[in-house]
Write an enzyme that holds these catalytic residues in place. Structure first.
Site, PDB file in Angstrom:
ATOM      1  N   LYS A  20      32.808  -2.192 -25.540  1.00  0.00           N
ATOM      2  CA  LYS A  20      32.733  -3.438 -24.772  1.00  0.00           C
ATOM      3  C   LYS A  20      31.577  -3.349 -23.795  1.00  0.00           C
ATOM      4  O   LYS A  20      31.338  -2.298 -23.186  1.00  0.00           O
ATOM      5  CB  LYS A  20      34.051  -3.639 -24.009  1.00  0.00           C
ATOM      6  CG  LYS A  20      34.495  -5.070 -23.859  1.00  0.00           C
ATOM      7  CD  LYS A  20      34.660  -5.801 -25.156  1.00  0.00           C
ATOM      8  CE  LYS A  20      35.716  -6.875 -25.120  1.00  0.00           C
ATOM      9  NZ  LYS A  20      35.965  -7.441 -26.446  1.00  0.00           N
ATOM     10  N   ARG A 198      -4.630  -3.742   0.254  1.00  0.00           N
ATOM     11  CA  ARG A 198      -4.017  -4.798  -0.569  1.00  0.00           C
ATOM     12  C   ARG A 198      -2.525  -4.833  -0.314  1.00  0.00           C
ATOM     13  O   ARG A 198      -1.968  -3.934   0.331  1.00  0.00           O
ATOM     14  CB  ARG A 198      -4.284  -4.526  -2.058  1.00  0.00           C
ATOM     15  CG  ARG A 198      -3.607  -3.270  -2.553  1.00  0.00           C
ATOM     16  CD  ARG A 198      -3.728  -3.073  -4.065  1.00  0.00           C
ATOM     17  NE  ARG A 198      -3.024  -1.842  -4.467  1.00  0.00           N
ATOM     18  CZ  ARG A 198      -2.847  -1.450  -5.709  1.00  0.00           C
ATOM     19  NH1 ARG A 198      -3.345  -2.156  -6.716  1.00  0.00           N
ATOM     20  NH2 ARG A 198      -2.186  -0.341  -5.981  1.00  0.00           N
ATOM     21  N   GLN A 254       0.822   4.870  -9.129  1.00  0.00           N
ATOM     22  CA  GLN A 254       1.054   6.167  -9.769  1.00  0.00           C
ATOM     23  C   GLN A 254       1.216   7.269  -8.710  1.00  0.00           C
ATOM     24  O   GLN A 254       2.145   8.087  -8.776  1.00  0.00           O
ATOM     25  CB  GLN A 254      -0.137   6.531 -10.677  1.00  0.00           C
ATOM     26  CG  GLN A 254      -0.241   5.741 -11.974  1.00  0.00           C
ATOM     27  CD  GLN A 254      -1.061   4.465 -11.855  1.00  0.00           C
ATOM     28  OE1 GLN A 254      -1.102   3.820 -10.813  1.00  0.00           O
ATOM     29  NE2 GLN A 254      -1.708   4.063 -12.950  1.00  0.00           N
ATOM     30  N   HIS A 284       1.782  -8.401  -8.348  1.00  0.00           N
ATOM     31  CA  HIS A 284       0.505  -8.746  -7.741  1.00  0.00           C
ATOM     32  C   HIS A 284       0.617  -9.949  -6.801  1.00  0.00           C
ATOM     33  O   HIS A 284       1.307 -10.923  -7.104  1.00  0.00           O
ATOM     34  CB  HIS A 284      -0.530  -9.059  -8.830  1.00  0.00           C
ATOM     35  CG  HIS A 284      -0.684  -7.946  -9.824  1.00  0.00           C
ATOM     36  ND1 HIS A 284      -1.050  -6.674  -9.467  1.00  0.00           N
ATOM     37  CD2 HIS A 284      -0.505  -7.913 -11.170  1.00  0.00           C
ATOM     38  CE1 HIS A 284      -1.107  -5.906 -10.540  1.00  0.00           C
ATOM     39  NE2 HIS A 284      -0.764  -6.637 -11.592  1.00  0.00           N
TER      40      HIS A 284
HETATM   41  O1  LIG Z   1      -1.782   1.044  -8.456  1.00  0.00           O
HETATM   42  C1  LIG Z   1      -2.356   0.562  -9.440  1.00  0.00           C
HETATM   43  N1  LIG Z   1      -2.400   1.281 -10.590  1.00  0.00           N
HETATM   44  C2  LIG Z   1      -3.028   0.807 -11.717  1.00  0.00           C
HETATM   45  O2  LIG Z   1      -3.071   1.490 -12.774  1.00  0.00           O
HETATM   46  C3  LIG Z   1      -3.614  -0.479 -11.654  1.00  0.00           C
HETATM   47  N2  LIG Z   1      -4.281  -1.240 -12.543  1.00  0.00           N
HETATM   48  C4  LIG Z   1      -4.604  -2.414 -11.919  1.00  0.00           C
HETATM   49  O3  LIG Z   1      -5.193  -3.376 -12.462  1.00  0.00           O
HETATM   50  N3  LIG Z   1      -4.160  -2.403 -10.620  1.00  0.00           N
HETATM   51  C5  LIG Z   1      -3.539  -1.201 -10.428  1.00  0.00           C
HETATM   52  N4  LIG Z   1      -2.912  -0.673  -9.350  1.00  0.00           N
END
Ligand SMILES: O=c1[nH]c(=O)c2[nH]c(=O)[nH]c2[nH]1
Length: 328
Positions: A20, A198, A254, A284
């Site tokens: 389930k 940013r 990353q 974004h």
């Molecule tokens: O932190 C980011 N990693 C990316 O791999 C990436 N690629 C992107 O277009 N903006 C970002 N920002």
């Protein structure tokens, strides 16, 4: 019973499980000394069963081994009622108890997968003049959810946990500075500008593997004092995630997610966590061109009005483990 659909002998069942999904449960725990004082937990549960004896239900339309999915749902409700409070209120413990129930009740069931989503309910705390923490009123103060996945299998006649993972999902965070992205690979397809400052926003999904004592499942559940403090692990993962998100001068999603994982795995209180995996969308926010009014809003130093443009988003995933030498 014979199937009306002709079966062909040049195929075989490669994999199967059933059960389930989307079972919704709210459990109220009443305090023994004050019945109006409550703790609550709300789950969305999935419980899937598997085993070689179930093969004829797929290949020969033989339902005799099938524990009905309705029975699975009833069992989830029954266990939510009869398990001790601390085994229901804690999602890891509830999931392990559910898995143990199916393996110990049905000799022909060989595998159980339990996935839980715990919905957030936080006790309402009023002003002291109104009594402070309310005994039985709660608020949904955020969309984030705690998740648990427990998988147990009969191995050599014993029920063994083969996977236990805690997790966090739906935790939305945003920082309006302290995030850059530059120095990335450029070629004929690249249009993205480098940026020193940013907006960084993501909806955190984190999953971490939890080590259990090396014993059969019934013995694990019998020795409650040896169980990891699952709620402390969950709280620590959330706290490290938020702390690093805020403090890290982010070079990229990353790099920040790696630091979050590092903080979790290096915390001596998290010895039971063996790995951490994040999946972070990069949501974004795009500065809007206000040049039609002679206003500068595109340069990162002037940008104040942004378009929250969540589709498409980046999606960055990583799993981090301890090196052999650094086991806590
Ligand atoms: O932190 C980011 N990693 C990316 O791999 C990436 N690629 C992107 O277009 N903006 C970002 N920002």
């Amino acid at each position: 019973m014979s199937s009306k659909v002709a079966s062909s002998s040049n195929v075989r069942l490669a994999e199967a499980s059933y059960g389930k999904d989307l079972v919704r449960i709210l459990r109220v725990v009443r305090d023994a000394s004050d019945r109006s004082s409550h703790r609550i937990v709300e789950y969305t549960a999935r419980c899937l069963l598997s085993g070689a004896s179930l093969t004829p239900s797929y290949t020969q339309a033989d339902n005799s081994p099938v524990v009905a999915t309705d029975t699975v749902k009833n069992t989830l409700n029954y266990l939510a009622k009869v398990l001790p409070a601390d085994d229901v209120l804690c999602p890891e413990r509830y999931a392990l108890n559910v898995a143990n129930h199916f393996l110990s009740t049905y000799a022909h069931i060989e595998g159980v997968e339990v996935d839980l989503i715990q919905h957030k309910w936080t006790r309402i705390v009023l002003d002291a003049k109104d009594g402070g923490a309310h005994k039985h009123s709660f608020v949904r103060d955020g969309d984030e959810k705690r998740t648990v996945r427990a998988v147990a299998r009969r191995v050599g006649g014993e029920a063994r946990v083969t996977e236990l993972a805690g997790g966090l999902k739906g935790l939305l965070v945003l920082k309006s500075s302290g995030s850059a992205f530059y120095g990335f690979h450029r070629d004929q397809y690249t249009t993205l500008k480098e940026v020193n400052d940013r907006i960084f926003s993501t909806e955190v999904e984190a999953i971490y593997s939890i080590a259990l004592p090396n014993k059969p499942l019934p013995a694990i559940l019998a020795a409650k004092s040896e169980l990891p403090a699952f709620c402390d692990l969950a709280a620590s993962v959330k706290a490290h995630t938020i702390r690093i998100f805020a403090l890290d001068n982010s070079a990229s999603v990353q790099a920040t997610m790696y630091r979050m994982s590092e903080a979790i795995l290096n915390d001596a209180g998290n010895g039971a966590i063996t790995d951490v995996a994040y999946a972070l969308p990069n949501k974004h926010y795009i500065p809007i061109d206000l040049g039609f009014k002679g206003l500068s809003n595109l340069d990162e130093k002037d940008a104040e009005v942004f378009l929250p443009s969540q589709h498409p988003s980046g999606l960055i995933k990583a799993k981090v483990v301890r090196t052999a030498a650094s086991k806590l």
